[in-house]
Design a protein around this motif. Structure first.
Motif, mmCIF file in Angstrom:
data_model
loop_
_atom_site.group_PDB
_atom_site.id
_atom_site.type_symbol
_atom_site.label_atom_id
_atom_site.label_comp_id
_atom_site.label_asym_id
_atom_site.label_seq_id
_atom_site.Cartn_x
_atom_site.Cartn_y
_atom_site.Cartn_z
ATOM 1 N N GLU A 66 0.841 -1.188 0.000
ATOM 2 C CA GLU A 66 0.000 0.000 0.000
ATOM 3 C C GLU A 66 0.882 1.246 0.000
ATOM 4 N N ARG A 67 0.481 2.244 -0.749
ATOM 5 C CA ARG A 67 1.242 3.485 -0.785
ATOM 6 C C ARG A 67 0.996 4.292 0.484
ATOM 7 N N VAL A 68 2.049 4.812 1.051
ATOM 8 C CA VAL A 68 1.951 5.651 2.234
ATOM 9 C C VAL A 68 2.048 7.097 1.761
ATOM 10 N N ILE A 69 0.974 7.841 1.941
ATOM 11 C CA ILE A 69 0.950 9.214 1.455
ATOM 12 C C ILE A 69 1.419 10.172 2.530
ATOM 13 N N GLY A 70 1.074 9.924 3.740
ATOM 14 C CA GLY A 70 1.503 10.789 4.850
ATOM 15 C C GLY A 70 1.709 9.942 6.086
ATOM 16 N N GLU A 71 2.287 10.548 7.082
ATOM 17 C CA GLU A 71 2.501 9.821 8.327
ATOM 18 C C GLU A 71 1.305 10.006 9.240
ATOM 19 N N ASP A 72 0.995 8.970 9.995
ATOM 20 C CA ASP A 72 -0.128 9.048 10.950
ATOM 21 C C ASP A 72 0.307 9.633 12.241
#
Length: 72
Positions: A66-72
């Motif tokens: 899965e692509r990680v767009i931003g950090e949680d």
């Protein structure tokens, strides 16, 4: 190294459509296939750069993270 064009149908069945030497030709081929079959969706036709057809099929059959767009 050549560019391979594949059609992908569920459940991850690969059908070789073309082998081209130039990226622009391969890109145009994929775009034409997608335009001719609008119901298939953008992921139905894929372009991959590989040394041999077996390597291209192996790379296309691997599950993608899965692509990680931003950090949680």
């Amino acid at each position: 190294m050549p560019y391979f064009v594949y059609q992908i149908t569920p459940p991850r069945t690969l059908t070789h459509r073309a082998t081209l030497e130039r990226y622009q030709d391969a890109r145009d081929q994929v775009r034409a296939l997608r335009a001719a079959d609008p119901d298939a969706g953008p992921a139905a036709y894929r372009l991959i750069f590989a040394g041999q057809m077996a390597e291209a099929e192996r790379l296309l059959s691997l599950p993608r993270d899965e692509r990680v767009i931003g950090e949680d």
